[in-house]
Design a protein around this motif. Structure first.
Motif, PDB file in Angstrom:
ATOM      1  N   ILE A  37       0.864  -1.177   0.000  1.00 57.32           N
ATOM      2  CA  ILE A  37       0.000   0.000   0.000  1.00 57.32           C
ATOM      3  C   ILE A  37       0.900   1.225   0.000  1.00 57.32           C
ATOM      4  CG2 ILE A  37      -1.844   1.257   1.181  1.00 57.32           C
ATOM      5  CD1 ILE A  37      -2.250  -1.488   2.756  1.00 57.32           C
ATOM      6  N   VAL A  38       0.706   2.090  -0.988  1.00 56.73           N
ATOM      7  CA  VAL A  38       1.448   3.350  -1.066  1.00 56.73           C
ATOM      8  C   VAL A  38       0.418   4.465  -0.990  1.00 56.73           C
ATOM      9  CG1 VAL A  38       2.964   4.802  -2.456  1.00 56.73           C
ATOM     10  CG2 VAL A  38       3.257   2.317  -2.477  1.00 56.73           C
ATOM     11  N   GLY A  39       0.612   5.373  -0.024  1.00 58.89           N
ATOM     12  CA  GLY A  39      -0.310   6.488   0.147  1.00 58.89           C
ATOM     13  C   GLY A  39       0.367   7.800  -0.177  1.00 58.89           C
ATOM     14  N   LEU A  40      -0.315   8.628  -0.961  1.00 57.35           N
ATOM     15  CA  LEU A  40       0.224   9.920  -1.383  1.00 57.35           C
ATOM     16  C   LEU A  40      -0.586  11.056  -0.780  1.00 57.35           C
ATOM     17  CD1 LEU A  40       0.469   9.275  -5.229  1.00 57.35           C
ATOM     18  CD2 LEU A  40       2.197   8.818  -3.505  1.00 57.35           C
ATOM     19  N   ASP A  41       0.100  12.117  -0.403  1.00 57.12           N
ATOM     20  CA  ASP A  41      -0.577  13.335   0.019  1.00 57.12           C
ATOM     21  C   ASP A  41       0.446  14.438   0.214  1.00 57.12           C
ATOM     22  OD1 ASP A  41      -2.555  15.169   0.894  1.00 57.12           O
ATOM     23  OD2 ASP A  41      -3.661  13.532   1.811  1.00 57.12           O
ATOM     24  N   THR A  42      -0.057  15.660   0.386  1.00 57.94           N
ATOM     25  CA  THR A  42       0.813  16.805   0.607  1.00 57.94           C
ATOM     26  C   THR A  42       1.201  16.941   2.073  1.00 57.94           C
ATOM     27  OG1 THR A  42      -1.122  18.224   0.818  1.00 57.94           O
ATOM     28  CG2 THR A  42      -0.111  18.086  -1.358  1.00 57.94           C
ATOM     29  N   SER A  43       0.510  16.236   2.954  1.00 57.13           N
ATOM     30  CA  SER A  43       0.851  16.245   4.382  1.00 57.13           C
ATOM     31  C   SER A  43       0.726  14.838   4.944  1.00 57.13           C
ATOM     32  CB  SER A  43      -0.043  17.221   5.148  1.00 57.13           C
ATOM     33  OG  SER A  43      -1.396  16.882   4.979  1.00 57.13           O
ATOM     34  N   ARG A  69       4.499   3.853 -11.881  1.00 56.36           N
ATOM     35  CA  ARG A  69       5.437   2.971 -12.596  1.00 56.36           C
ATOM     36  C   ARG A  69       6.388   2.271 -11.640  1.00 56.36           C
ATOM     37  NH1 ARG A  69       5.520   7.223 -16.353  1.00 56.36           N
ATOM     38  NH2 ARG A  69       7.446   8.022 -15.465  1.00 56.36           N
ATOM     39  N   ALA A  70       6.921   2.998 -10.663  1.00 53.75           N
ATOM     40  CA  ALA A  70       7.917   2.430  -9.748  1.00 53.75           C
ATOM     41  C   ALA A  70       7.319   1.362  -8.834  1.00 53.75           C
ATOM     42  CB  ALA A  70       8.539   3.536  -8.900  1.00 53.75           C
ATOM     43  N   THR A  71       6.091   1.545  -8.421  1.00 49.00           N
ATOM     44  CA  THR A  71       5.480   0.576  -7.508  1.00 49.00           C
ATOM     45  C   THR A  71       4.739  -0.520  -8.239  1.00 49.00           C
ATOM     46  OG1 THR A  71       3.441   1.873  -7.283  1.00 49.00           O
ATOM     47  CG2 THR A  71       5.189   2.283  -5.672  1.00 49.00           C
ATOM     48  N   ALA A  72       4.579  -0.367  -9.542  1.00 49.18           N
ATOM     49  CA  ALA A  72       3.824  -1.324 -10.352  1.00 49.18           C
ATOM     50  C   ALA A  72       2.454  -1.562  -9.731  1.00 49.18           C
ATOM     51  CB  ALA A  72       4.596  -2.635 -10.510  1.00 49.18           C
ATOM     52  N   SER A  73       1.776  -0.485  -9.379  1.00 48.25           N
ATOM     53  CA  SER A  73       0.464  -0.582  -8.738  1.00 48.25           C
ATOM     54  C   SER A  73      -0.521  -1.287  -9.643  1.00 48.25           C
ATOM     55  CB  SER A  73      -0.078   0.807  -8.394  1.00 48.25           C
ATOM     56  OG  SER A  73       0.720   1.406  -7.429  1.00 48.25           O
ATOM     57  N   SER A  74      -1.239  -2.247  -9.074  1.00 44.82           N
ATOM     58  CA  SER A  74      -2.262  -2.964  -9.824  1.00 44.82           C
ATOM     59  C   SER A  74      -3.622  -2.336  -9.602  1.00 44.82           C
ATOM     60  CB  SER A  74      -2.297  -4.436  -9.414  1.00 44.82           C
ATOM     61  OG  SER A  74      -2.531  -4.545  -8.030  1.00 44.82           O
ATOM     62  N   THR A  75      -3.742  -1.516  -8.565  1.00 43.45           N
ATOM     63  CA  THR A  75      -5.011  -0.884  -8.231  1.00 43.45           C
ATOM     64  C   THR A  75      -4.740   0.528  -7.757  1.00 43.45           C
ATOM     65  OG1 THR A  75      -5.874  -3.016  -7.491  1.00 43.45           O
ATOM     66  CG2 THR A  75      -7.094  -1.083  -6.818  1.00 43.45           C
ATOM     67  N   ALA A  76      -5.556   1.461  -8.189  1.00 44.61           N
ATOM     68  CA  ALA A  76      -5.447   2.832  -7.700  1.00 44.61           C
ATOM     69  C   ALA A  76      -6.785   3.238  -7.129  1.00 44.61           C
ATOM     70  CB  ALA A  76      -5.044   3.772  -8.829  1.00 44.61           C
ATOM     71  N   GLY A  77      -6.756   4.003  -6.070  1.00 42.02           N
ATOM     72  CA  GLY A  77      -8.004   4.451  -5.468  1.00 42.02           C
ATOM     73  C   GLY A  77      -7.839   5.864  -4.964  1.00 42.02           C
ATOM     74  N   CYS A  78      -8.908   6.609  -5.034  1.00 44.89           N
ATOM     75  CA  CYS A  78      -8.880   7.929  -4.450  1.00 44.89           C
ATOM     76  C   CYS A  78      -9.693   7.859  -3.163  1.00 44.89           C
ATOM     77  CB  CYS A  78      -9.440   8.973  -5.413  1.00 44.89           C
ATOM     78  SG  CYS A  78     -11.144   8.695  -5.877  1.00 44.89           S
ATOM     79  N   ALA A  79      -9.387   8.736  -2.245  1.00 44.32           N
ATOM     80  CA  ALA A  79     -10.019   8.666  -0.945  1.00 44.32           C
ATOM     81  C   ALA A  79     -11.390   9.323  -0.907  1.00 44.32           C
ATOM     82  CB  ALA A  79      -9.108   9.304   0.101  1.00 44.32           C
ATOM     83  N   TRP A  80     -11.834   9.887  -1.989  1.00 42.37           N
ATOM     84  CA  TRP A  80     -13.130  10.576  -1.983  1.00 42.37           C
ATOM     85  C   TRP A  80     -13.926  10.236  -3.230  1.00 42.37           C
ATOM     86  CZ3 TRP A  80     -12.992  13.151  -6.453  1.00 42.37           C
ATOM     87  CH2 TRP A  80     -11.755  13.514  -6.949  1.00 42.37           C
ATOM     88  N   PRO A  81     -14.881   9.431  -3.257  1.00 47.30           N
ATOM     89  CA  PRO A  81     -15.194   8.445  -2.211  1.00 47.30           C
ATOM     90  C   PRO A  81     -14.214   7.290  -2.273  1.00 47.30           C
ATOM     91  CG  PRO A  81     -16.636   8.153  -4.092  1.00 47.30           C
ATOM     92  CD  PRO A  81     -15.781   9.362  -4.396  1.00 47.30           C
ATOM     93  N   ALA A  82     -14.303   6.382  -1.340  1.00 46.99           N
ATOM     94  CA  ALA A  82     -13.373   5.258  -1.255  1.00 46.99           C
ATOM     95  C   ALA A  82     -13.709   4.234  -2.331  1.00 46.99           C
ATOM     96  CB  ALA A  82     -13.440   4.634   0.126  1.00 46.99           C
TER      97      ALA A  82
END
Length: 90
Positions: A37-43, A69-82
């Protein structure tokens, strides 16, 4: 219950420091079919996370394509909505 190796997923969550982003990451940490699980945000996130790797990004998320590309993510999700999509073919 064991999970076959080919069903393991790498998930990218944007908006990790938001209420829903943190909750989505916590729920994903409990899912045995999620390998990374890789989580991105500004804070930084406001909830305790055990398996989620936090990556600080700028307000434009300009590094997003490189992280995918680096994580080879198979799934992407945004937190709004989940919304978490199905596993994508690699």
């Amino acid at each position: 219950m064991s999970v076959p190796v080919n069903t393991k997923r790498r998930v990218l969550v944007t908006g990790l420091s938001t209420f829903w982003g943190g909750r989505v990451a916590q729920a994903l940490e409990q899912d045995p079919t999620v390998e990374v699980i890789v989580g991105l945000d500004t804070s930084e996130p406001h909830v305790e996370l055990e398996r989620t790797e936090y990556v600080r990004v700028d307000a434009n998320y300009s590094i997003l394509s490189r992280i995918v590309r680096a994580t080879a993510s198979s799934t992407a999700g945004c937190a709004w909505p989940a919304i978490i999509g199905p596993q994508l073919p690699m």
